[in-house]
Write a protein that holds these residues in place. Structure first.
Motif, PDB file in Angstrom:
ATOM      1  N   PRO A 195       0.844  -1.196   0.000  1.00  0.00           N
ATOM      2  CA  PRO A 195       0.000   0.000   0.000  1.00  0.00           C
ATOM      3  C   PRO A 195       0.880   1.247   0.000  1.00  0.00           C
ATOM      4  CG  PRO A 195      -0.497  -1.467   1.863  1.00  0.00           C
ATOM      5  CD  PRO A 195       0.799  -1.906   1.290  1.00  0.00           C
ATOM      6  N   MET A 196       0.580   2.174  -0.899  1.00  0.00           N
ATOM      7  CA  MET A 196       1.308   3.441  -0.965  1.00  0.00           C
ATOM      8  C   MET A 196       0.423   4.546  -0.399  1.00  0.00           C
ATOM      9  SD  MET A 196       3.572   3.387  -4.450  1.00  0.00           S
ATOM     10  CE  MET A 196       4.542   4.757  -3.814  1.00  0.00           C
ATOM     11  N   ASN A 197       0.785   4.994   0.812  1.00  0.00           N
ATOM     12  CA  ASN A 197       0.104   6.100   1.468  1.00  0.00           C
ATOM     13  C   ASN A 197       0.964   7.350   1.363  1.00  0.00           C
ATOM     14  OD1 ASN A 197      -2.196   4.686   3.288  1.00  0.00           O
ATOM     15  ND2 ASN A 197      -0.368   3.410   3.346  1.00  0.00           N
ATOM     16  N   PHE A 198       0.305   8.498   1.344  1.00  0.00           N
ATOM     17  CA  PHE A 198       0.997   9.787   1.380  1.00  0.00           C
ATOM     18  C   PHE A 198       0.487  10.537   2.604  1.00  0.00           C
ATOM     19  CE2 PHE A 198       0.513   8.323  -2.962  1.00  0.00           C
ATOM     20  CZ  PHE A 198       1.818   8.335  -3.411  1.00  0.00           C
ATOM     21  N   LEU A 199       1.400  11.129   3.370  1.00  0.00           N
ATOM     22  CA  LEU A 199       1.012  11.720   4.640  1.00  0.00           C
ATOM     23  C   LEU A 199      -0.091  12.763   4.469  1.00  0.00           C
ATOM     24  CD1 LEU A 199       1.564  11.900   7.701  1.00  0.00           C
ATOM     25  CD2 LEU A 199       3.069  13.843   7.186  1.00  0.00           C
ATOM     26  N   ASP A 200      -1.143  12.573   5.231  1.00  0.00           N
ATOM     27  CA  ASP A 200      -2.226  13.549   5.376  1.00  0.00           C
ATOM     28  C   ASP A 200      -2.097  14.054   6.814  1.00  0.00           C
ATOM     29  OD1 ASP A 200      -4.561  14.971   5.681  1.00  0.00           O
ATOM     30  OD2 ASP A 200      -5.867  13.431   4.828  1.00  0.00           O
ATOM     31  N   PRO A 201      -1.421  15.180   7.041  1.00  0.00           N
ATOM     32  CA  PRO A 201      -1.105  15.599   8.411  1.00  0.00           C
ATOM     33  C   PRO A 201      -2.359  15.753   9.262  1.00  0.00           C
ATOM     34  CG  PRO A 201       0.128  16.898   6.810  1.00  0.00           C
ATOM     35  CD  PRO A 201      -0.903  16.134   6.031  1.00  0.00           C
ATOM     36  N   ARG A 202      -2.388  15.025  10.392  1.00  0.00           N
ATOM     37  CA  ARG A 202      -3.574  14.990  11.245  1.00  0.00           C
ATOM     38  C   ARG A 202      -3.413  15.941  12.422  1.00  0.00           C
ATOM     39  NH1 ARG A 202      -7.869  14.067   9.418  1.00  0.00           N
ATOM     40  NH2 ARG A 202      -6.737  15.129   7.774  1.00  0.00           N
ATOM     41  N   PRO A 203      -4.425  16.761  12.684  1.00  0.00           N
ATOM     42  CA  PRO A 203      -4.365  17.683  13.828  1.00  0.00           C
ATOM     43  C   PRO A 203      -4.106  16.924  15.135  1.00  0.00           C
ATOM     44  CG  PRO A 203      -6.275  18.170  12.443  1.00  0.00           C
ATOM     45  CD  PRO A 203      -5.697  16.878  11.940  1.00  0.00           C
ATOM     46  N   GLY A 204      -3.264  17.492  15.965  1.00  0.00           N
ATOM     47  CA  GLY A 204      -3.001  16.903  17.270  1.00  0.00           C
ATOM     48  C   GLY A 204      -1.905  15.862  17.291  1.00  0.00           C
ATOM     49  N   THR A 205      -1.361  15.501  16.120  1.00  0.00           N
ATOM     50  CA  THR A 205      -0.265  14.532  16.065  1.00  0.00           C
ATOM     51  C   THR A 205       1.065  15.268  15.916  1.00  0.00           C
ATOM     52  OG1 THR A 205      -0.262  14.311  13.648  1.00  0.00           O
ATOM     53  CG2 THR A 205      -1.804  12.904  14.880  1.00  0.00           C
ATOM     54  N   PRO A 206       2.194  14.608  16.241  1.00  0.00           N
ATOM     55  CA  PRO A 206       3.500  15.244  16.067  1.00  0.00           C
ATOM     56  C   PRO A 206       3.805  15.658  14.623  1.00  0.00           C
ATOM     57  CG  PRO A 206       3.697  13.373  17.531  1.00  0.00           C
ATOM     58  CD  PRO A 206       2.305  13.317  16.957  1.00  0.00           C
ATOM     59  N   PHE A 207       3.145  15.034  13.660  1.00  0.00           N
ATOM     60  CA  PHE A 207       3.388  15.365  12.254  1.00  0.00           C
ATOM     61  C   PHE A 207       2.325  16.324  11.692  1.00  0.00           C
ATOM     62  CE2 PHE A 207       5.916  11.237  11.177  1.00  0.00           C
ATOM     63  CZ  PHE A 207       6.997  11.739  11.899  1.00  0.00           C
ATOM     64  N   ALA A 208       1.570  16.964  12.576  1.00  0.00           N
ATOM     65  CA  ALA A 208       0.466  17.826  12.130  1.00  0.00           C
ATOM     66  C   ALA A 208       0.931  18.958  11.230  1.00  0.00           C
ATOM     67  CB  ALA A 208      -0.267  18.401  13.340  1.00  0.00           C
ATOM     68  N   ASN A 209       2.156  19.440  11.430  1.00  0.00           N
ATOM     69  CA  ASN A 209       2.629  20.607  10.684  1.00  0.00           C
ATOM     70  C   ASN A 209       3.583  20.265   9.546  1.00  0.00           C
ATOM     71  OD1 ASN A 209       1.196  22.490  12.317  1.00  0.00           O
ATOM     72  ND2 ASN A 209       2.757  22.259  13.905  1.00  0.00           N
ATOM     73  N   LEU A 210       3.760  18.979   9.251  1.00  0.00           N
ATOM     74  CA  LEU A 210       4.582  18.621   8.100  1.00  0.00           C
ATOM     75  C   LEU A 210       3.859  19.018   6.814  1.00  0.00           C
ATOM     76  CD1 LEU A 210       6.087  15.085   8.876  1.00  0.00           C
ATOM     77  CD2 LEU A 210       7.244  17.293   8.901  1.00  0.00           C
ATOM     78  N   PRO A 211       4.603  19.439   5.789  1.00  0.00           N
ATOM     79  CA  PRO A 211       3.956  19.829   4.530  1.00  0.00           C
ATOM     80  C   PRO A 211       3.425  18.630   3.772  1.00  0.00           C
ATOM     81  CG  PRO A 211       6.342  19.859   4.281  1.00  0.00           C
ATOM     82  CD  PRO A 211       6.076  19.607   5.739  1.00  0.00           C
TER      83      PRO A 211
END
Length: 333
Positions: A234-250
């Motif tokens: 499976p190929m996923n692409f980051l969908d930055p989730r509010p409240g997670t450490p990766f929330a502000n990644l582009p």
């Protein structure tokens, strides 16, 4: 315009002989100029048709247990460690059976039961066993599962109830994993995958691109997956989730995403590559079509675990518009 040298190499090595590119070769693919992307995707499509066939596999997924997970995967809003909106929810067996029926009606051949856990306890595993038997009794569809890290005894129990494929993502390159998860190791995940493969279940293992990894780590991840010889990635692409450490990644650049799709196909010529989470945000409709004509040969339809996908009808219409035939269920008796 002359074909770039790495694409010329791939035409011989991958298309003609079915040998995936190595890390250094994939670095060349991931750094191709924008004007070479169309040629890359065209070659990737040739590779997937030759080594996988023309059919596209459709899958639906549903979460048996959502939220409240004890792990700290930095991309995931199901973690109980972050201030994120997803909280623990369980689904009952009749609803799972109904969801499997609805999934089968779309033409899907695969239905995956997912739980947000480090690994299944006895209560969860018993519910999965009951659900799978109920689904098999009423729906003609392959059932897959994604329940986290397994013991040998748990692998045997899933095999015994006829789980067709087990999903357990490595998520990212081994060298980048400690920046993504700290509550368990890449090696623990890899051990589960080795047991699944030895059991005879199909192995589904991929990850998420755009989590701050370098291009080299992206190339390393593709070759690490190739070494596992998975049936599906499976190929996923980051969908930055509010409240997670990766929330502000582009959000990943769409051209980089297309280069990655081509690269993964050239690393994994015989593997099912499945469009999964984040493709709508990262690629949009046009990019999704480019991916399906550039090496992708499977899609998840409907919603994902914590993010919205597209309506199933839109994806099925897209496959029809692109004249891509759906894979049909062909289970041996």
């Amino acid at each position: 315009m002359a074909e770039h040298s790495i694409l010329h190499t791939a035409r011989t090595q991958v298309l003609e002989h079915g040998r995936g590119l190595d890390t250094e070769q994939l670095m060349e693919v991931l750094t191709l100029p924008d004007e070479a992307i169309a040629d890359l995707l065209a070659l990737a499509h040739e590779v997937r048709v030759k080594w996988c066939g023309e059919e596209v596999e459709v899958e639906g997924i549903i979460s048996l247990k959502t939220g409240g997970c004890p792990e700290d995967c930095h991309f995931c809003s199901q973690s109980g460690m972050f201030e994120s909106p997803v909280r623990s929810v369980w689904l009952d067996i009749p609803l799972l059976v109904e969801q499997a029926k609805q999934t089968a009606k779309t033409g899907a051949t695969e239905f995956c039961i997912v739980a947000a856990v480090k690994g299944p306890d006895e209560n969860l595993l018993s519910q999965v066993e009951t659900a799978v038997r109920a689904i098999h009794a009423e729906v003609d569809i392959n059932v897959a599962a994604s329940l986290g890290i397994l013991s040998r005894e748990q692998v045997d129990r899933l095999t015994a109830i006829g789980i067709h494929r087990y999903n357990h993502n490595l998520e990212t390159a081994r060298s980048h994993f400690p920046q993504v998860v700290t509550t368990h190791t890449w090696e623990e995940r890899r051990e589960t995958l080795a047991m699944v493969k030895a059991s005879g279940m199909e192995v589904c293992c991929g990850g998420i691109l755009g989590m701050g990894e370098s291009l080299r780590q992206r190339a390393e991840f593709a070759t690490e997956l190739a070494a596992l010889e998975p049936d599906e990635v499976p190929m996923n692409f980051l969908d930055p989730r509010p409240g997670t450490p990766f929330a502000n990644l582009p959000v990943m650049d769409n051209k980089d995403a297309l280069r990655a799709i081509g690269a993964f196909r050239l690393a994994l010529p015989r593997t099912t590559l499945r469009f999964a989470g984040g493709r709508e945000l990262t690629l949009g409709d046009l990019g999704a079509e480019q991916g399906l004509m550039g090496g992708i040969n499977a899609v998840i339809v409907g919603n994902y675990l914590t993010t919205l996908g597209r309506p199933q009808e839109q994806d099925l219409d897209m496959l029809e518009r692109l004249s891509l035939p759906l894979k049909v269920l062909n289970r041996s008796v």
